[in-house]
Design a protein around this motif. Sequence first.
Motif, short mmCIF file in Angstrom:
data_model
loop_
_atom_site.label_atom_id
_atom_site.label_comp_id
_atom_site.label_asym_id
_atom_site.label_seq_id
_atom_site.Cartn_x
_atom_site.Cartn_y
_atom_site.Cartn_z
N VAL A 405 6.39 61.46 97.73
CA VAL A 405 7.17 62.48 96.93
C VAL A 405 8.22 61.93 96.50
O VAL A 405 8.90 62.03 95.21
CB VAL A 405 7.23 63.72 97.76
N ARG A 406 9.28 61.29 97.49
CA ARG A 406 10.39 60.78 97.13
C ARG A 406 10.39 59.70 96.16
O ARG A 406 11.15 59.66 95.29
CB ARG A 406 11.00 60.09 98.37
N ARG A 407 9.33 58.73 96.13
CA ARG A 407 9.15 57.75 95.19
C ARG A 407 8.97 58.17 93.71
O ARG A 407 9.62 57.97 92.81
CB ARG A 407 7.92 56.67 95.56
N VAL A 408 8.03 59.27 93.61
CA VAL A 408 7.63 59.64 92.32
C VAL A 408 9.04 60.41 91.82
O VAL A 408 9.24 60.30 90.57
CB VAL A 408 6.48 60.94 92.58
N ASN A 411 11.89 58.13 90.83
CA ASN A 411 11.66 57.41 89.67
C ASN A 411 11.60 58.28 88.26
O ASN A 411 12.32 57.94 87.30
CB ASN A 411 10.29 56.71 89.54
N THR A 412 11.20 59.76 88.38
CA THR A 412 11.18 60.62 87.38
C THR A 412 12.53 61.01 87.08
O THR A 412 12.99 61.08 85.86
CB THR A 412 10.31 61.60 87.70
N MET A 413 13.41 61.33 88.16
CA MET A 413 14.62 61.90 87.78
C MET A 413 15.87 60.93 87.27
O MET A 413 16.50 60.95 86.56
CB MET A 413 15.15 62.51 88.94
N VAL A 424 8.20 65.42 84.51
CA VAL A 424 9.61 66.06 85.03
C VAL A 424 8.99 67.33 86.09
O VAL A 424 9.49 67.47 87.01
CB VAL A 424 10.61 66.31 83.93
N GLU A 425 8.22 68.18 85.33
CA GLU A 425 7.91 69.50 86.03
C GLU A 425 7.09 69.27 87.44
O GLU A 425 7.49 69.61 88.39
CB GLU A 425 6.83 70.21 85.18
N VAL A 426 6.02 68.20 87.22
CA VAL A 426 5.60 67.90 88.52
C VAL A 426 6.38 67.12 89.71
O VAL A 426 6.11 67.40 90.83
CB VAL A 426 4.13 67.17 88.29
N ALA A 427 7.15 66.29 89.25
CA ALA A 427 8.17 66.03 90.34
C ALA A 427 8.92 66.80 90.93
O ALA A 427 9.08 66.97 92.18
CB ALA A 427 9.13 64.84 89.49
N ILE A 428 9.38 67.85 90.20
CA ILE A 428 9.97 68.92 90.79
C ILE A 428 9.34 69.84 91.51
O ILE A 428 9.50 70.15 92.68
CB ILE A 428 10.86 69.55 89.85
N ARG A 429 8.15 70.16 91.11
CA ARG A 429 7.08 70.75 92.08
C ARG A 429 6.74 70.23 93.15
O ARG A 429 6.63 71.07 94.25
CB ARG A 429 5.89 70.90 90.98
N LEU A 430 6.70 69.01 93.35
CA LEU A 430 6.23 68.24 94.51
C LEU A 430 7.38 68.35 95.48
O LEU A 430 7.02 68.70 96.62
CB LEU A 430 6.05 66.70 94.17
N LEU A 431 8.47 68.43 95.12
CA LEU A 431 9.80 68.66 95.96
C LEU A 431 9.55 70.04 96.39
O LEU A 431 9.85 70.37 97.64
CB LEU A 431 10.86 68.41 95.36
#
Length: 957
Positions: A405-408, A411-413, A424-431
């Motif tokens: 999750v940290r990697r994804v 990279n996205t941010m 962007v949404e799924v990156a924040i969603r994973l967090l």
Amino acid sequence: MAYFEQLKESQDAWEVCAEALAKGIYNDDHVKFFCFQVLEHQIKYRHAGLSAVQQQLIRETLMKWLQCQLMNSQPEKPFIRNKAAQVFALTFVMEYVTLWPKFFFDILSLVGLNPHGVDIYLRTLMAIDAEVVDRDILHSPETRRNTLIKDTMREQCIPNLVESWFQILQAYQQSHPELTCQCLEVVGAYVSWIDLNLIANDRFVNLLLSHMSVEELREEACDCLFEIVNKGMDPVDKTKLVESLCQVLQSAGFFNVEQEEDVDFLAKFSRLVNGMGQSLVLSWTKLVKAGNVKVAADTLQAVEAKVPLLLQLLVHEDDDISANIVGFCYDYLHVLKQLPQLTDQQKANIEAIMLAVMKKLTYDDEYNFENEGEDEAMFVEYRKQLKMLLDRLAQVSPELLLEAVRRVFTNTMQNWQTALFMEVEVAIRLLYMLGEALPASHGAHFSGDTAKTSALQDMMRTLVSCGVSGYQHTSVSLEFFETVVRYDKFFIVEPQHIPNVLMAFLDQRGLRHSSPKVRSRVAYLFSRFVKTLFELNSADPVLISFITSISDFQENGFPALLTSDDQLFMFETAGVLIVNGESPAERKQALMRSLLTPLMDAFRLLLAKLPQETEEERQAALADCLSHAVGFASRTSKAFSNKQTVKQCGCTEVYRDCLQAFLPALSCPVQRGPLRSSVRSFLHRMIICLEEEVLPFIPAASEHMLKDCEAKDLQEFIPLISQITAKFKRQVSPFLQQVFMPLVLAIFEVLARPAEDNDQAAALEKQMLRRSYFCFIQTIASSGMNEVMANQGAENIERVVFTIIQGAVDFPDPIAQKTCFIILSKLVELWGGKDGMVGFPDFIYKHIVPACFLAPLKPTFDLTDAQTVLTLSECALTLKIIHLKRGPEFIQFLQQEYLPSLQVSPEIAQELCQVLQQPDVKVLKTYIKVRADERDSSLILKNVILCHVPPSCYEGQ
């Protein structure tokens, strides 16, 4: 229709219908259908009463009708064929074991391979499955019968049926694909309880696999194989079956998922692979439990071999295909969780599943955020399944998940400005999802093991500082605020980020966002966020300055931006900020006044306008605005607590001003209902918050609320008076003495109004008002303010107490009756002693004692009802308290006057009086309960009621 219903009920009309079906007299489809319905009714409900000749007639009718079908060039409509199959199945269930053992042989020898006949045969088999086997249908009363039918079928005809299915599948796969599909459905339905070797053999499986290559048959063939794989079996045999099936499917090229374009077939295939995978996992679990290490290892290898196929299906762009494999994926991860050590390949599998889940969590371009329909709802459900997988991944390997999750996320941010919204949404969603997936010790509280907490802390720091809160898409905005609130504890560790996050909440990224959906959710989340900060003692004094911003909202566009419900959260938040801030009381008072003054000003202005409006719609809109203003002021008071009272915060005067502004609405001639309701709610809050400061406002408010009131108005007003009575007791005694009779008379007047006999709503309103009235009297009686009722004058007291007697005896409402007996007990306690109210002892003997006997005599006194049992208990307690207050005099009255007047025998009277004199009231309660249970419709004993019945009715019983 009425005529047809008569036919059903008639003793012999079914024979007419049977003849019509056997001879094909009618051409009308509806008539034919009804004839079958009449026959069905006869078999279902009257079969046992038919003679042997009549039962034979039914069998002959069905076979003749079937014979007609073989000769017809056109088949019957599907709804008639289905009904016929149902009647065949019912007859089978009633007669197979005893009267018609050759049922299937008779049908098969008649039908042969005639397509019309085969169709009826297959439909009948499915109807029999519904009657005897189908686990989705409740069969509990017929379980023994169904078991006997299945056992007999296994002994007598299953091999023949299986042979017939093979012939049908072979004969019709090209000429009649619809019959082949029907037959595959039959095989799938029956395979769960017949000998698997009859189906799982070379010739059958090869035939099924050949169907897998025919476009019209492949989906049904997949379902059939799924049912075969799902059959309960010994784990070793199950593994062999699945492995041999996999080998054949792989050889035939079915594992090359990328080359398959038919998504409907792939969805079925994915379900089949899921079934095979879950079957292998189940076998592995059983083998491990049994200690069969070698075979368990082989089975685990078989499971691992399916993972590449699992991943292909899980990551497929069609969500239905992916969703169908989630079960196997979940179970496989559960297996890995139980292993002492993971191999490199297993770790690679975990990582591949993680990447697949992350990819599949992503929205697609077609998702409609503004108008979510069925497709969107299905994706939301699918996302929930993926979340289950993510949670399971966290249990198997939290470190791997955190790192992935940290990697994804990182990279996205780094490139959020150029990234697509769904990335962007799924990156924040994973967090966000990590918060639930990882146990608290893995950093949910940003404390403890730094190696584990630093990743979450880094991601949160990046989230709140990289500017992504400004991304122009509703899904990203919502996910940003949801995540900030989920990880509110981050701000204990790094409070320096609070001002920036608060600005995001308050500006066009949050409360001023262009999307109403975002604004609405942010209003709620902001409320939670602010409360949490104060709870954690992490609220910087800078928070207070945001009150200005909120007041600015209120004056410049709040109503346009937020719905009234959302504004409630904002006012509550503002209240929390003021009350919990570190400012002195004078500053808090000034801030609260700046928040509430615009509300009061607007309220006065609109209230003056309201009576001048002539249009009802406009009146209703204004009343709505007025109610909301009162509601907003009320909501700010939720911020106060025992530690921070209104008085301590210096806000008493502000809320008194609110009361003065709002109370005139009670006398407004129009829109009385909503205005009274909102002001009454505000008064409830002020009684809690203002303490005795509210008391001067109560008399005038009560006077207004008692004018021209309906049942509902009174019913809602009584809890307010009860609340004041319970809270302030003696302080409000003079006021209560003054308001008591006007309130009681208003209640009597409303209850006496005539209503339509069948107006259930009016009857219910009156029942609820009556209950509220009794509760009010109970509150007065129980709060030690004897003088409130005592000072109403003898005539008024008698009138009120008579209503209590009436409530205890005459109304079949156990809740009200119970309250009435509690009141009567209290009044006896207050006024029934030697120094009690003059004349009250006479009232006890004339009215209260008879009530204790008459209430349980009522036919409506239902002892199977729990509330009624409680009423009986209170009734017993009333008798006990009368004895405590009046002593031997009461016993003498019962023995010499009252019970003899009911013609109760001296023995029974003495028994009751002895129980009454026992010190423990439980003895009396038990005695009366036992006697009441014994009654036909009497209380103390059957004698009590028998004395009212002529002796001829019970002589000799």
